[in-house]
Design an enzyme around this catalytic site. Structure first.
Site, PDB file in Angstrom:
ATOM      1  CB  SER A 163     127.653  67.195  -5.076  1.00 34.03           C
ATOM      2  OG  SER A 163     127.240  65.701  -5.126  1.00 34.03           O
ATOM      3  CB  CYS A 207     129.329  63.797  -9.116  1.00 32.39           C
ATOM      4  SG  CYS A 207     127.423  64.893  -9.137  1.00 32.39           S
ATOM      5  CB  CYS A 239     121.708  60.084  -9.147  1.00 30.87           C
ATOM      6  SG  CYS A 239     122.662  60.650  -6.977  1.00 30.87           S
ATOM      7  CG  HIS A 279     124.443  61.131  -3.763  1.00 22.73           C
ATOM      8  ND1 HIS A 279     124.819  61.343  -4.380  1.00 22.73           N
ATOM      9  CD2 HIS A 279     124.138  62.097  -2.264  1.00 22.73           C
ATOM     10  CE1 HIS A 279     125.368  62.556  -3.610  1.00 22.73           C
ATOM     11  NE2 HIS A 279     125.178  62.267  -2.078  1.00 22.73           N
TER      12      HIS A 279
HETATM   13  N1  DGL Z   1     125.539  62.002  -6.641  1.00 23.46           N
HETATM   14  C1  DGL Z   1     125.340  63.007  -8.165  1.00 23.46           C
HETATM   15  C2  DGL Z   1     124.458  62.513  -9.031  1.00 23.46           C
HETATM   16  O1  DGL Z   1     125.597  61.909  -9.748  1.00 23.46           O
HETATM   17  C3  DGL Z   1     124.090  64.336  -7.106  1.00 23.46           C
HETATM   18  C4  DGL Z   1     123.840  64.218  -5.923  1.00 23.46           C
HETATM   19  C5  DGL Z   1     122.883  65.697  -5.521  1.00 23.46           C
HETATM   20  O2  DGL Z   1     124.396  66.013  -5.460  1.00 23.46           O
HETATM   21  O3  DGL Z   1     122.008  65.924  -5.925  1.00 23.46           O
HETATM   22  O4  DGL Z   1     124.065  63.299  -9.753  1.00 23.46           O
END
Ligand code: DGL
Length: 221
Positions: A9, A71, A178, A180
């Site tokens: 994302s 993700c 996640c 991020h």
């Molecule tokens: N990087 C994404 C994950 O691994 C999610 C971040 C998001 O879009 O809330 O879940």
């Protein structure tokens, strides 16, 4: 030349794409994200499927040998639909590493840092029931983390509060559920201290791609 597509994302998947490019310098790694719609982390399942499907179109058109859904939110909510819609594509997902965490934990308590939509997903509950039925699994509130990290404001995340909360349970493994959060892994590691292991999946994804595409054996002499 082997071509691997990577989707997230937002900027989480970039950390994964960079790691894959480092592991496989002779492979072409294409990264796409959905910067208009990030974060996905509190979206309903149907929205996540629809947004992911739209965002990966450039990777489908680029004839990638495999597409990594870097993700956890999209993998746990949408990968089954993606595989059904595109049966000829190798999709490799990233989902919380509950199985290795359960194997590693000595204390019987692990923490999963993930978005609300990942924690709510059917797939996540399946993983927990299958691999950690007798473990204490702590799921602290990380609902604002991805958007702060996306905006370059990861420093505003109060890691001390979160780590203190999970340590009350003698947690000895943290799963970064996640992508991020890969961007703040060092800080999480420092705050948690040496008694806590931090798991993230980049190396496992590299190994999975290697076995799927025989990347290493295709290295030029
Ligand atoms: N990087 C994404 C994950 O691994 C999610 C971040 C998001 O879009 O809330 O879940």
């Amino acid at each position: 030349m082997i071509r691997i597509g990577v989707f997230d994302s937002g900027i989480g998947g970039k950390a994964v794409a960079d790691k894959l490019q480092q592991l496989f310098p002779h492979v072409e790694v294409l990264f796409v994200n959905d910067s208009h719609n990030v974060p996905y982390g509190s979206d309903r399942r149907a929205e996540i499927v629809q947004k992911t499907e739209k965002a990966i179109q450039p990777l489908l058109q680029a004839n990638c040998d495999a597409i990594v859904i870097a993700c956890n939110t999209a993998t746990t909510n949408a990968i089954a639909d993606l595989r059904a819609h595109h049966p000829h594509i190798h999709f490799v997902g990233i989902e919380p590493m509950i199985k290795p965490a359960a194997r590693l934990s000595q204390s019987g308590a692990i923490a999963v840092f993930a978005t609300p939509s990942t924690l709510k997903s059917h797939r996540y509950h399946q993983l927990k029931n299958q691999w950690a039925p007798r473990l204490t699994v702590i799921e602290p509130d990380c609902s604002q983390w991805a958007s702060l990290i996306e905006k370059g404001e990861g420093k505003r995340i109060d890691l001390h509060a979160t780590i203190n909360e999970i340590k009350r349970w003698q947690t000895d493994v943290i799963v970064l559920g996640c992508t991020h959060y890969h961007h703040i892994k060092d800080r999480i590691e420092r705050t948690a201290g040496p008694g806590v292991k931090i798991l993230e999946p980049s190396d496992a994804i590299g190994a999975r791609l290697d076995s799927l595409l025989s990347i290493t054996s295709q290295l030029p002499e």
